[in-house]
Design a protein around this motif. Structure first.
Motif, PDB file in Angstrom:
ATOM      1  N   ARG A  41       0.844  -1.185   0.000  1.00  0.00           N
ATOM      2  CA  ARG A  41       0.000   0.000   0.000  1.00  0.00           C
ATOM      3  C   ARG A  41       0.886   1.244   0.000  1.00  0.00           C
ATOM      4  NH1 ARG A  41      -2.734  -3.818   3.246  1.00  0.00           N
ATOM      5  NH2 ARG A  41      -1.764  -3.136   5.205  1.00  0.00           N
ATOM      6  N   HIS A  42       0.409   2.325  -0.627  1.00  0.00           N
ATOM      7  CA  HIS A  42       1.274   3.485  -0.821  1.00  0.00           C
ATOM      8  C   HIS A  42       0.470   4.778  -0.745  1.00  0.00           C
ATOM      9  CE1 HIS A  42      -0.418   3.842  -4.876  1.00  0.00           C
ATOM     10  NE2 HIS A  42      -0.264   2.528  -4.979  1.00  0.00           N
ATOM     11  N   THR A  43       1.168   5.886  -0.641  1.00  0.00           N
ATOM     12  CA  THR A  43       0.511   7.193  -0.548  1.00  0.00           C
ATOM     13  C   THR A  43       0.484   7.928  -1.885  1.00  0.00           C
ATOM     14  OG1 THR A  43       2.598   8.202   0.148  1.00  0.00           O
ATOM     15  CG2 THR A  43       1.098   7.478   1.892  1.00  0.00           C
ATOM     16  N   ALA A  44       1.000   7.311  -2.931  1.00  0.00           N
ATOM     17  CA  ALA A  44       0.948   7.933  -4.260  1.00  0.00           C
ATOM     18  C   ALA A  44      -0.472   7.849  -4.814  1.00  0.00           C
ATOM     19  CB  ALA A  44       1.917   7.236  -5.204  1.00  0.00           C
ATOM     20  N   ASN A  45      -0.869   8.877  -5.543  1.00  0.00           N
ATOM     21  CA  ASN A  45      -2.190   8.859  -6.150  1.00  0.00           C
ATOM     22  C   ASN A  45      -2.257   7.819  -7.271  1.00  0.00           C
ATOM     23  OD1 ASN A  45      -2.867  10.987  -4.502  1.00  0.00           O
ATOM     24  ND2 ASN A  45      -2.589  12.552  -6.088  1.00  0.00           N
ATOM     25  N   ILE A  46      -3.451   7.282  -7.491  1.00  0.00           N
ATOM     26  CA  ILE A  46      -3.687   6.394  -8.630  1.00  0.00           C
ATOM     27  C   ILE A  46      -4.507   7.158  -9.657  1.00  0.00           C
ATOM     28  CG2 ILE A  46      -4.823   4.292  -9.429  1.00  0.00           C
ATOM     29  CD1 ILE A  46      -4.216   2.998  -6.782  1.00  0.00           C
ATOM     30  N   ILE A  54      -8.201   8.574  -9.115  1.00  0.00           N
ATOM     31  CA  ILE A  54      -9.245   7.707  -8.566  1.00  0.00           C
ATOM     32  C   ILE A  54      -8.908   7.256  -7.146  1.00  0.00           C
ATOM     33  CG2 ILE A  54     -10.054   6.904 -10.799  1.00  0.00           C
ATOM     34  CD1 ILE A  54      -8.440   4.385 -10.447  1.00  0.00           C
ATOM     35  N   CYS A  55      -7.709   7.586  -6.683  1.00  0.00           N
ATOM     36  CA  CYS A  55      -7.348   7.322  -5.292  1.00  0.00           C
ATOM     37  C   CYS A  55      -6.297   8.336  -4.867  1.00  0.00           C
ATOM     38  CB  CYS A  55      -6.808   5.905  -5.112  1.00  0.00           C
ATOM     39  SG  CYS A  55      -6.295   5.538  -3.402  1.00  0.00           S
ATOM     40  N   THR A  56      -6.607   9.086  -3.816  1.00  0.00           N
ATOM     41  CA  THR A  56      -5.651  10.026  -3.252  1.00  0.00           C
ATOM     42  C   THR A  56      -5.068   9.389  -2.000  1.00  0.00           C
ATOM     43  OG1 THR A  56      -6.928  11.915  -4.070  1.00  0.00           O
ATOM     44  CG2 THR A  56      -5.327  12.342  -2.324  1.00  0.00           C
ATOM     45  N   GLY A  57      -3.824   8.996  -2.096  1.00  0.00           N
ATOM     46  CA  GLY A  57      -3.213   8.248  -1.004  1.00  0.00           C
ATOM     47  C   GLY A  57      -2.781   9.127   0.154  1.00  0.00           C
ATOM     48  N   THR A  58      -3.077   8.669   1.365  1.00  0.00           N
ATOM     49  CA  THR A  58      -2.601   9.323   2.580  1.00  0.00           C
ATOM     50  C   THR A  58      -2.040   8.252   3.503  1.00  0.00           C
ATOM     51  OG1 THR A  58      -4.682   9.134   3.797  1.00  0.00           O
ATOM     52  CG2 THR A  58      -4.413  11.060   2.366  1.00  0.00           C
ATOM     53  N   SER A  59      -1.328   8.662   4.540  1.00  0.00           N
ATOM     54  CA  SER A  59      -0.759   7.686   5.466  1.00  0.00           C
ATOM     55  C   SER A  59      -1.834   6.918   6.211  1.00  0.00           C
ATOM     56  CB  SER A  59       0.160   8.393   6.465  1.00  0.00           C
ATOM     57  OG  SER A  59      -0.555   9.402   7.169  1.00  0.00           O
ATOM     58  N   SER A  60      -2.971   7.557   6.463  1.00  0.00           N
ATOM     59  CA  SER A  60      -4.059   6.884   7.180  1.00  0.00           C
ATOM     60  C   SER A  60      -4.997   6.127   6.248  1.00  0.00           C
ATOM     61  CB  SER A  60      -4.864   7.899   7.999  1.00  0.00           C
ATOM     62  OG  SER A  60      -5.406   8.907   7.154  1.00  0.00           O
ATOM     63  N   ALA A  61      -5.016   6.503   4.974  1.00  0.00           N
ATOM     64  CA  ALA A  61      -5.870   5.828   3.989  1.00  0.00           C
ATOM     65  C   ALA A  61      -5.082   5.647   2.698  1.00  0.00           C
ATOM     66  CB  ALA A  61      -7.140   6.630   3.728  1.00  0.00           C
ATOM     67  N   PRO A  62      -4.133   4.698   2.690  1.00  0.00           N
ATOM     68  CA  PRO A  62      -3.264   4.520   1.520  1.00  0.00           C
ATOM     69  C   PRO A  62      -3.999   3.919   0.326  1.00  0.00           C
ATOM     70  CG  PRO A  62      -2.862   2.797   3.119  1.00  0.00           C
ATOM     71  CD  PRO A  62      -3.815   3.758   3.769  1.00  0.00           C
ATOM     72  N   CYS A  63      -3.407   4.089  -0.838  1.00  0.00           N
ATOM     73  CA  CYS A  63      -3.918   3.461  -2.052  1.00  0.00           C
ATOM     74  C   CYS A  63      -3.239   2.112  -2.246  1.00  0.00           C
ATOM     75  CB  CYS A  63      -3.633   4.332  -3.273  1.00  0.00           C
ATOM     76  SG  CYS A  63      -4.459   5.943  -3.263  1.00  0.00           S
TER      77      CYS A  63
END
Length: 211
Positions: A41-46, A54-63
């Motif tokens: 899992r990562h914090t980079a956007n998809i 379609i996915c904005t990655g954060t440390s609490s809600a990773p992509c």
């Protein structure tokens, strides 16, 4: 089940099905994939093919790009006979367990043309799709043993026991390509009663052959 690249991007319905199954208490065990890439899992956007995020990655809600690292899924990598990572196996810190995945004897068939006759046979195949059924089989043994004692194991229970009883020897892998330890069916069944908080049966012994 099996795994393939960018599956979350192109198969939203399957993603929702997996998540709903986990929420319902189903143990989901999947192949990590055969692309030799990091599936953590990562914090980079998809971004999709149209350039839309379609996915904005954060440390609490990773992509995540692969089903194998959906939170709650038990992800399985592939190993060789010498306890090294198979060079095709995906890797990453979020993979849970490993199992043999090279030259696994399995069922197959041959097709005779033009008669169209199928003949059953055995053949050797490689891939994480042959690793994950090994772990699923061990999990099934755990569930069967627990239910015989009127104990219901949750998916998190199964993941915890699998990883806690894995081989103590780390799987050999390349630098920067972390991989989990290999499943140990013998130790799972030897230690299971301790996790179930019931006395262990006398002379419990399991013989595991091969890899």
């Amino acid at each position: 089940f099996g795994q393939y690249a960018n599956s979350l991007i192109t198969n939203e319905d399957l993603y929702k099905t997996v998540v709903n199954a986990i929420i319902s208490g189903v143990t989901v065990i999947t192949a990590s994939g055969n692309d030799n890439v990091n599936v953590s899992r990562h914090t980079a956007n998809i971004v999709d093919s149209d350039g839309q995020i379609i996915c904005t990655g954060t440390s609490s809600a990773p992509c995540f790009d692969y089903f194998s690292v959906i939170p709650g899924v038990i992800s399985v990598a592939a190993t060789e006979r010498n306890n090294s990572r198979s060079n095709f196996s995906n890797f990453g810190a979020d993979i849970d367990i490993a199992a043999p995945g090279r030259d696994i004897l399995t069922t197959g068939y041959t097709l005779d043309l033009p008669s169209g006759t199928f003949t059953s046979t055995y053949e050797s195949q490689s891939g994480t799709s042959f690793s994950s059924p090994i772990v699923a089989g061990v999990a099934a043994l755990m569930i069967s043993r627990a239910r015989a004692l009127d104990v219901e194991l949750s998916p998190s229970d199964i993941a915890t026991i699998l990883t806690a009883t894995a081989n103590t020897d780390a799987v050999t892998t390349d630098a920067g390509k972390p991989i989990a330890r290999k499943v140990n069916a013998n130790k799972v069944l030897q230690d299971l009663n301790r996790y179930l908080a019931v006395p262990a049966p006398a002379n419990l012994s399991v013989t595991v052959t091969g890899d």
